[in-house]
Design a protein around this motif. Structure first.
Motif, PDB file in Angstrom:
ATOM      1  N   LYS A  60       0.813  -1.162  -0.121  1.00 33.50           N
ATOM      2  CA  LYS A  60       0.120  -0.042  -0.091  1.00 33.50           C
ATOM      3  C   LYS A  60       0.894   1.158   0.072  1.00 33.50           C
ATOM      4  N   GLU A  61       0.583   2.249  -0.973  1.00 35.76           N
ATOM      5  CA  GLU A  61       1.615   3.339  -1.116  1.00 35.76           C
ATOM      6  C   GLU A  61       1.137   4.319   0.098  1.00 35.76           C
ATOM      7  N   VAL A  62       2.127   4.872   0.976  1.00 34.67           N
ATOM      8  CA  VAL A  62       2.217   5.717   1.962  1.00 34.67           C
ATOM      9  C   VAL A  62       2.581   7.012   1.636  1.00 34.67           C
ATOM     10  N   GLY A  63       3.280   7.120   0.503  1.00 33.36           N
ATOM     11  CA  GLY A  63       3.870   8.472   0.425  1.00 33.36           C
ATOM     12  C   GLY A  63       4.722   8.429  -0.915  1.00 33.36           C
ATOM     13  N   SER A  64       4.964   9.773  -1.457  1.00 30.30           N
ATOM     14  CA  SER A  64       5.787   9.781  -2.557  1.00 30.30           C
ATOM     15  C   SER A  64       6.472  11.238  -2.593  1.00 30.30           C
ATOM     16  N   ILE A  65       7.595  11.454  -2.720  1.00 26.09           N
ATOM     17  CA  ILE A  65       8.245  12.603  -3.081  1.00 26.09           C
ATOM     18  C   ILE A  65       9.293  12.671  -4.038  1.00 26.09           C
ATOM     19  N   GLN A  66       9.310  13.637  -4.788  1.00 25.88           N
ATOM     20  CA  GLN A  66      10.045  13.924  -6.022  1.00 25.88           C
ATOM     21  C   GLN A  66      11.302  14.456  -5.596  1.00 25.88           C
ATOM     22  N   SER A  67      12.320  13.575  -5.412  1.00 26.83           N
ATOM     23  CA  SER A  67      13.644  14.393  -5.030  1.00 26.83           C
ATOM     24  C   SER A  67      14.883  13.396  -5.031  1.00 26.83           C
ATOM     25  N   LYS A  68      15.740  14.039  -6.058  1.00 26.91           N
ATOM     26  CA  LYS A  68      16.875  13.072  -6.428  1.00 26.91           C
ATOM     27  C   LYS A  68      17.802  12.940  -5.041  1.00 26.91           C
TER      28      LYS A  68
END
Ligand code: DAO
Length: 298
Positions: free
Chosen positions: A256-264
């Motif tokens: 279950k996806e709990v979060g995403s962040i765009q960051s290299k």
């Protein structure tokens, strides 16, 4: 050489266009993909029948290696074409914990290495907290690193540079953590991430300015906030930390996806825990390095 407890590698079937920075993939139509995948599958099936016939292998090899999604010959097709390397779908057991890892996640994310995260509790004893498996997308590896490493002979291949390049690239990857310690609270997961990922963020962010520190702290807080108090993580729970297209770091717990962040920076920092200069499990890193290098030594 691939470690004996490791599955062999397959020339990867093409996957649908996904990398936004590769225009030729953008223009690929669905029918081209369907045709290419079907042709690739037929060729792979034929190849497995003729694995003792070098000439046929080479011919099929050529066919497979030229079935790139954009219809052009692959830049480094020779790397991926050894048809004797049949796909081995057997899961891989992490030997110390017995945790089993699938040899692939999805179409093209292949297992590169497995290991264990040990942690000392109150400086008294070490416990095995989780077993992990590191996966990387072989289609991406070919696209992103093939140019630089595709023509290197084994003697020329610098494994350290290769693994660093993989870590610092935008190749899609997943680190799968499977919890083995039965009494883990989500708070301890959060604080362990705060410490380990926090260190790496600082290491890679460089500058000492206070602005920078605040930004780093807010990035870290956003990431650790994914691990909410209400989640339970009994033994056997699976946390997937994935670097997806465009350097989006996606976290799932038991699927279950709990979060995403765009960051290299965040992606690189997480990967550094497992394949950086001071990895949690040195043997696992060596295994990752070997399996990665073996891709370029077929
Ligand atoms: C009692 C020990 C608690 C350790 C919990 C670690 C849980 C996952 C943390 C992942 C990142 C890391 O390994 O540092």
């Amino acid at each position: 050489m691939v470690s004996p407890r490791f599955p062999s590698w397959l020339p990867q079937p093409p996957k649908p266009p996904a990398r936004p920075d590769v225009p030729s993939r953008k223009s690929l139509s669905a029918s081209t993909v369907a045709f290419t995948v079907a042709a690739g599958v037929s060729a792979a099936a034929a190849a497995s029948q003729y694995s003792n016939t070098p000439f046929l292998q080479d011919a099929l090899n050529f066919l497979l290696s030229n079935l790139s999604p954009n219809g052009n010959a692959n830049r480094s097709s020779h790397l991926w074409g050894s048809l004797s390397l049949a796909a081995d779908p057997t899961p891989v057991n992490e030997p110390k914990t017995g945790v089993s890892f699938p040899s692939a996640l999805g179409d093209s994310r292949r297992l590169l290495g497995v290991g264990v995260r040990r942690k000392s509790v109150f400086g008294l004893k070490n416990i095995d907290v989780y077993a992990f498996g590191v996966y990387a997308d072989t289609v991406d590896i070919k696209e992103v690193l093939g140019e630089k490493y595709g023509k290197a002979s084994p003697a020329e291949l610098d494994n350290k540079e290769l693994i660093d390049d993989l870590k610092n690239s935008d190749v899609c990857m997943t680190v799968r953590l499977q919890i083995v310690y039965g009494k883990l609270s989500i708070r301890s997961v959060r604080s362990a991430f705060e410490e380990s990922v926090g260190n790496r963020l600082q290491k890679f962010a460089g500058s000492e300015s206070s602005d920078n520190k605040e930004l780093l702290q807010s990035l870290l807080n956003r990431f650790t906030s994914f691990f909410k108090d209400e989640y339970k993580i009994p033994r056997g729970s699976i946390i997937d930390l994935s670097r997806e297209l465009g350097n989006v770091v996606r976290t799932t717990i038991d699927g279950k996806e709990v979060g995403s962040i765009q960051s290299k920076l965040l992606g690189r920092s997480i990967l550094d825990l497992y394949m950086g200069d001071d990895p949690f499990d040195r043997k696992a890193k060596e295994e990752i390095e070997r399996n990665l290098a073996s891709l370029f030594q077929q």
